[in-house]
Design a protein around this motif. Structure first.
Motif, PDB file in Angstrom:
ATOM      1  N   LEU A 247       0.999  -1.245  -0.012  1.00  0.00           N
ATOM      2  CA  LEU A 247      -0.001   0.176  -0.006  1.00  0.00           C
ATOM      3  C   LEU A 247       0.830   1.213   0.069  1.00  0.00           C
ATOM      4  O   LEU A 247       1.802   1.369   0.426  1.00  0.00           O
ATOM      5  N   ASP A 248       0.122   2.230  -0.571  1.00  0.00           N
ATOM      6  CA  ASP A 248       0.895   3.764  -0.302  1.00  0.00           C
ATOM      7  C   ASP A 248      -0.092   4.547   0.712  1.00  0.00           C
ATOM      8  O   ASP A 248       0.251   4.322   1.743  1.00  0.00           O
ATOM      9  N   ASN A 249      -0.800   5.268   0.282  1.00  0.00           N
ATOM     10  CA  ASN A 249      -1.491   6.238   1.023  1.00  0.00           C
ATOM     11  C   ASN A 249      -2.957   5.928   1.584  1.00  0.00           C
ATOM     12  O   ASN A 249      -3.578   5.290   1.121  1.00  0.00           O
ATOM     13  N   ALA A 250      -3.280   6.417   2.807  1.00  0.00           N
ATOM     14  CA  ALA A 250      -4.234   6.440   3.728  1.00  0.00           C
ATOM     15  C   ALA A 250      -5.649   6.986   3.029  1.00  0.00           C
ATOM     16  O   ALA A 250      -5.307   7.937   2.244  1.00  0.00           O
ATOM     17  N   TRP A 282       4.592   7.373   8.136  1.00  0.00           N
ATOM     18  CA  TRP A 282       5.520   7.151   7.138  1.00  0.00           C
ATOM     19  C   TRP A 282       5.090   8.174   5.955  1.00  0.00           C
ATOM     20  O   TRP A 282       4.100   7.937   5.369  1.00  0.00           O
ATOM     21  N   PHE A 283       6.102   9.180   5.602  1.00  0.00           N
ATOM     22  CA  PHE A 283       6.051   9.772   4.215  1.00  0.00           C
ATOM     23  C   PHE A 283       4.420  10.530   4.336  1.00  0.00           C
ATOM     24  O   PHE A 283       4.002  10.447   3.179  1.00  0.00           O
ATOM     25  N   VAL A 284       4.315  11.009   5.558  1.00  0.00           N
ATOM     26  CA  VAL A 284       2.955  11.871   5.796  1.00  0.00           C
ATOM     27  C   VAL A 284       1.856  10.931   5.680  1.00  0.00           C
ATOM     28  O   VAL A 284       0.917  10.677   6.634  1.00  0.00           O
ATOM     29  N   SER A 285       1.575  10.453   4.449  1.00  0.00           N
ATOM     30  CA  SER A 285       0.097   9.973   4.246  1.00  0.00           C
ATOM     31  C   SER A 285      -0.129   8.355   4.310  1.00  0.00           C
ATOM     32  O   SER A 285      -1.114   7.909   3.908  1.00  0.00           O
ATOM     33  N   ASP A 286       1.211   7.831   4.260  1.00  0.00           N
ATOM     34  CA  ASP A 286       1.065   6.229   4.341  1.00  0.00           C
ATOM     35  C   ASP A 286       0.094   5.445   5.094  1.00  0.00           C
ATOM     36  O   ASP A 286      -0.151   5.832   6.274  1.00  0.00           O
ATOM     37  N   VAL A 287      -0.533   4.360   4.808  1.00  0.00           N
ATOM     38  CA  VAL A 287      -1.312   3.647   5.525  1.00  0.00           C
ATOM     39  C   VAL A 287      -0.511   2.955   6.729  1.00  0.00           C
ATOM     40  O   VAL A 287       0.373   2.028   6.517  1.00  0.00           O
TER      41      VAL A 287
HETATM   42 MG    MG Z   1       2.777   7.912   0.119  1.00  0.00          MG
END
Ligand code: MG
Ligand code: F6P
Length: 452
Positions: A247-250, A282-287
């Motif tokens: 996954l990347d962002n939440a 992590w990296f502001v918006s990661d899940v």
């Molecule tokens: Mg991200």
């Protein structure tokens, strides 16, 4: 076992590394401090207050190190699962390096680990997430796209009974292509770049209609969508495969990932989907796991969208219920290996996290979402744009046991590979400066892997 091209570094003024290390990271850290101060001002317990003030002091120290370009020191032993991996990497490769002359990818990840350390050594605030408010807030401001999808997909996916086998497959193919694009473009709203978006800007980025998708397909500069469909289609022969999402962002992106994963399960193309999230902010918006739980629970019980109709709310609840059921049944599994929050690229995954590599090698397809995962896959180095994807990802394609790997990434940083020719990139360099950081363009790239 490194690629032959140089990795981007903060002092490379021509690269996005320079602006990120010099300006964006201090801005993000400043906002993290503001968030913590807000929490501090809401506290009543003296012991907790004193403990949190110390966290803020440690963040201030990090700010001094970052803006003064200090040398990268080891991570304090905070008993976390990843600390040994971090300090091994620092000792082996980055002894004496500072924020600007270490590889950008490493220095940026290091900053997020140091930010976590500011809390992990505390007594009461070990799990505090400085980005949590922001993540929840952006989802609550994404109502149009959220309901557009929930109203369409709350009803279980079915195909008309009178279709021939060929027609059924074609209907599935079209749905697959559409939802792959929904999942792909869901990545354009990451919070680290779009810090102060208006509701209108969010809306423009998240438009999911069919016409819009046809228009955006031409912005997919390296496009393996047809091969991706063939891969997924063939999973049914094994009565459904296992698909993994790194996954990347939440928030909205995760919601799009879940809509896609829901289709993969309902259509029988996959029998299990495993989601890989981050252990720490992590990296502001990661899940993180908390973001995962928050999304599913807010869909079911939340009151985020005050202007929504009862029908819209109901559609969101139904989706949320179905997704939670998948979790209970083990059709969806959420996991968080410590390796994902280290400074290593995925060229080192098989060597530094052999357990994770083995685990992924049992998957039929591993989908990596977003820009950061793409940088890690490709070593974040200046490879020519025409470099084939499987060359650019090194051992993740060539090591024995490498699974099929797909990168769904909107382009938000320098590294671009997998294009038909270098000229495509050269032309954009001339005609559209900034094309590599706008998120307007994307790649959908597939590597066939190497059975062990
Ligand atoms: Mg991200
Ligand atoms: O700070 C740069 C960066 O790490 C880039 O990878 C990208 O611009 C952004 O942060 C994160 O994007 P994503 O959430 O898609 O990985």
């Amino acid at each position: 076992n490194n690629p032959p091209w140089p990795a981007y570094r903060g002092y490379h003024e021509y690269s996005f590394a320079h602006a990120t290390m010099g300006v964006r990271l201090p801005t993000i850290l400043g906002k993290a401090i503001d968030d913590t101060v807000r929490t501090l001002n809401e506290q009543s317990d003296e012991e907790k207050i004193i403990d949190l003030v110390k966290c803020i002091e440690r963040m201030d120290e990090l700010m001094t190190d970052l803006s003064g370009n200090a040398k990268l020191r080891p991570i304090i032993d905070d008993n976390e699962a990843d600390v040994a991996l971090w300090n091994k990497e620092i000792a082996k490769y980055f002894q004496g390096k500072d924020f600007m002359n270490a590889p950008w990818l490493f220095a940026e990840a290091y900053k997020y680990r140091r930010l976590h350390e500011a809390f992990s050594v505390s007594k009461f605030w070990q799990d505090y997430d400085v980005f949590y408010r922001q993540k929840c807030d952006t989802f609550s401001r994404s109502s149009d796209a959220v309901f557009e999808l929930s109203m369409r997909f709350a009803e279980p996916f079915t195909l008309a009974a009178n279709l021939s086998d060929g027609e059924r497959l074609e209907a599935e193919r079209l749905m697959f292509l559409e939802l792959t694009q929904v999942c792909l473009w869901g990545n354009s709203t990451d919070l680290s770049l779009l810090i102060n978006m208006t509701e209108e800007q969010i809306k423009a980025l998240q438009s999911t209609g069919g016409d819009h998708l046809a228009a955006t397909e031409k912005n997919i500069l390296g496009n393996h969508l047809p091969q991706l469909w063939e891969t997924v289609r063939d999973l049914r022969a094994k009565t459904g495969g296992r698909i993994d999402f790194v996954l990347d962002n939440a928030g909205f992106e995760l919601y799009c990932d879940c809509v896609y994963a829901d289709f993969l399960i309902q259509s029988g193309l996959a029998k299990q989907v495993r989601f890989h999230g981050k252990r720490i902010p992590w990296f502001v918006s990661d899940v993180t796991r908390k973001d995962w739980n928050w999304l599913l629970n807010t869909m079911l019980y939340g009151q985020l969208f005050s202007n929504a109709s009862e029908q819209e709310r109901e559609s969101l609840r139904r989706l949320g219920e179905r997704w939670k059921k998948y979790e209970r049944e083990g059709k969806w599994v959420y996991e968080q290996h410590p390796f994902w929050c280290t400074g290593y690229t995925f060229w080192e995954l098989h060597a530094e996290a052999p357990d994770l590599f083995l685990h992924l090698s049992r998957s039929d397809l591993v989908i990596f979402k977003g820009d950061l995962n793409h940088r890690k896959l490709t070593y974040d180095c200046a490879a020519p744009a025409s470099t084939p994807f499987d060359v650019a990802i090194g051992p993740m394609a060539s090591a024995a046991g490498a699974p099929k790997v797909c990168s769904l990434r909107t382009i938000k940083s320098d590294v671009v590979v997998g294009l038909e020719s270098d000229e495509i990139a050269e032309k954009l360099d001339k005609e559209e400066p900034g094309w590599k950081i706008s998120g307007k363009y994307a790649v959908v790239l597939l590597s066939e892997g190497r059975p062990g």
